[in-house]
Motif scaffolding. Structure first.
Motif, short mmCIF file in Angstrom:
data_model
loop_
_atom_site.label_atom_id
_atom_site.label_comp_id
_atom_site.label_asym_id
_atom_site.label_seq_id
_atom_site.Cartn_x
_atom_site.Cartn_y
_atom_site.Cartn_z
N CYS A 1 0.84 -1.20 0.00
CA CYS A 1 0.00 0.00 0.00
C CYS A 1 0.87 1.25 0.00
O CYS A 1 2.08 1.19 0.26
CB CYS A 1 -0.92 0.02 1.22
N HIS A 2 0.23 2.35 -0.28
CA HIS A 2 0.88 3.66 -0.18
C HIS A 2 -0.04 4.59 0.60
O HIS A 2 -1.24 4.69 0.32
CB HIS A 2 1.14 4.26 -1.56
N MET A 3 0.53 5.27 1.59
CA MET A 3 -0.22 6.28 2.34
C MET A 3 0.46 7.63 2.21
O MET A 3 1.68 7.75 2.36
CB MET A 3 -0.32 5.91 3.83
N HIS A 22 -7.94 0.61 -0.24
CA HIS A 22 -7.10 0.03 0.80
C HIS A 22 -5.65 -0.14 0.34
O HIS A 22 -4.80 -0.57 1.13
CB HIS A 22 -7.64 -1.34 1.22
N ARG A 23 -5.38 0.26 -0.88
CA ARG A 23 -4.01 0.16 -1.41
C ARG A 23 -3.35 1.55 -1.50
O ARG A 23 -2.13 1.66 -1.36
CB ARG A 23 -4.00 -0.49 -2.80
N GLU A 24 -4.15 2.56 -1.77
CA GLU A 24 -3.66 3.94 -1.81
C GLU A 24 -4.65 4.80 -1.03
O GLU A 24 -5.82 4.93 -1.42
CB GLU A 24 -3.57 4.46 -3.25
N ASP A 76 -6.43 -2.70 13.09
CA ASP A 76 -7.44 -1.86 12.44
C ASP A 76 -6.72 -1.07 11.35
O ASP A 76 -6.39 0.10 11.52
CB ASP A 76 -8.10 -0.94 13.46
N PHE A 77 -6.49 -1.71 10.23
CA PHE A 77 -5.59 -1.18 9.21
C PHE A 77 -6.01 0.17 8.63
O PHE A 77 -5.18 1.02 8.37
CB PHE A 77 -5.45 -2.18 8.05
N TRP A 78 -7.29 0.36 8.40
CA TRP A 78 -7.73 1.54 7.65
C TRP A 78 -8.69 2.42 8.44
O TRP A 78 -9.31 3.34 7.88
CB TRP A 78 -8.37 1.11 6.33
N ASN A 96 -8.46 8.61 5.39
CA ASN A 96 -9.36 9.61 4.83
C ASN A 96 -9.67 9.38 3.35
O ASN A 96 -9.72 10.31 2.55
CB ASN A 96 -8.75 11.02 5.00
N GLY A 97 -9.84 8.11 2.97
CA GLY A 97 -10.28 7.82 1.61
C GLY A 97 -9.15 7.59 0.63
O GLY A 97 -7.97 7.76 0.93
#
Length: 372
Positions: free
Chosen positions: A159-161, A327-329, A360-362, A366-367
């Motif tokens: 993923c990328h945040m 859930h990936r970006e 609680d991964f996500w 904020n979308g």
């Protein structure tokens, strides 16, 4: 207070805060480390036991110290010591970032889970490609190019945040412009030019300027997220523009410290200034009226959850390729801090260590990331 005394005091405050933060973490989150048990704040150590690493700029700043402290808290939730999280410190070098990461991949034979800020956007692709080639797992933070996506790399690019910095930076700019009486001259001190947050925080300033025709952007230059460079840049701004400068927009707290240093050297202690990151020292400066506002991105949670995501992908708790794109970006959380709420914020996030559920991964995200 002299220039050197001001910066030395801030550094001493950061050191004391880090000590308090780490001690509190050891007494709080660390006390919940129960291997083999799932529950709030806990995760189960896996049989293949992938090695953990965080690749990042440095640990000398409160921001990155908080990020890695979150990663260490996750390691402790597995029943591991903090030292189980390997620190790959790139010192602001993309070349070192990639080299150190490749060495870690080779040492672990690819049995690893990595969280990474690639230092600049172009470096993210070779980082991800190296991880994919080693069949390892990586979560990235902040910097990547718009055409690089986790779903193009199967499960290995977890993923990328990043954070949607345009609107918060615009909000701080509006606070600044109101304090300037809606007129005058503003200067901007930015981060590394190729960094996504540096680009977005400058864009936020420009968006706000559209509604304040009597405010002129005198100059906008990078100071590379660095206190010393920011002090030098602000000194050069003062030499060039003098009293035409009536407000300062900083892309980070670390640079705001340098701005205050340069202003104090000229006997200026009432310049309206805003910044970004919500570091403990900056929050105190907001409380004291030395900064108008800053923005908190919860780096502790970000550091812990990205480590958790990479780890759980590595042990097979979930398959990233089966998750939706949001859930990936995704965007991380932001909190605008002003003098009105700085004390309340400090009590919640600084004086105490929040108790996070690393499974609680996500939850607080904020979308999905949006591209222009």
């Amino acid at each position: 207070m002299t220039m050197s005394t001001f910066i030395r005091t801030l550094i001493e405050q950061e050191v004391l805060h880090r000590r308090r933060f780490l001690l509190a973490g050891a007494a709080g989150l660390g006390a919940m480390a129960v291997p083999g048990v799932f529950g709030k704040g806990r995760a189960m150590a896996a049989t293949n036991d992938p090695a953990l690493a965080w690749s990042y700029r440095d640990r000398a700043t409160a921001y990155w110290n908080s990020v890695v402290s979150g990663g260490e808290a996750f390691a402790e939730s597995l029943g591991k010591p903090k030292s189980a999280l390997v620190n790959l410190i790139n010192e602001g070098s993309s070349e070192k970032s990639l080299s150190d990461l490749k060495s870690f991949l080779a040492k672990t034979g690819g049995n690893c889970a990595i969280a990474c800020d690639a230092n600049d956007s172009p470096n993210a692709r070779p980082v991800v490609e190296a991880v994919k080639a080693a069949n390892a797992y990586v979560s990235t933070m902040w910097n990547k190019t718009d055409d690089l996506h986790p779903w193009d790399f199967g499960d290995n690019y977890v993923c990328h945040m990043t954070w949607s910095d345009v609107k918060p930076a615009e909000d701080t700019a509006r606070i600044l412009f109101e304090a300037m009486g809606g007129k005058g001259g503003v200067v901007h001190l930015g981060g590394i030019a190729a960094n996504n947050p540096a680009i977005e925080r400058l864009q936020g300033l420009k968006n706000a300027l559209a509604d304040f025709p009597e405010i002129e952007l005198l100059d906008a230059q990078p100071a590379d997220w660095d206190t010393t460079k920011a002090a030098a840049l602000m000194s050069s701004y003062l030499t060039r523009y003098g009293d035409r400068i009536t407000g300062v927009h900083c892309a980070s707290d670390q640079m705001a410290y340098g701005v205050i240093e340069a202003l104090l050297a000229e006997g200026i202690d009432d310049m309206p200034i805003v910044s970004y990151d919500g570091n403990p020292e900056a929050v105190k400066l907001v409380q004291d009226g030395k900064l108008l506002a800053t923005v908190y991105t919860n780096p502790y949670w970000g550091g812990g959850i990205l480590t958790s995501l990479a780890y759980h992908a590595a042990i097979g708790t979930f398959k990233p390729s089966e998750e939706p794109n949001e859930h990936r970006e995704f965007y991380g959380p932001t909190v605008l801090i002003t003098q009105e709420d700085a004390a309340e914020f400090s009590a919640k996030y600084i004086d105490a260590v929040p108790d996070y559920d690393w499974n609680d991964f996500w939850g607080p995200t904020n979308g999905q990331i949006q591209y222009n």
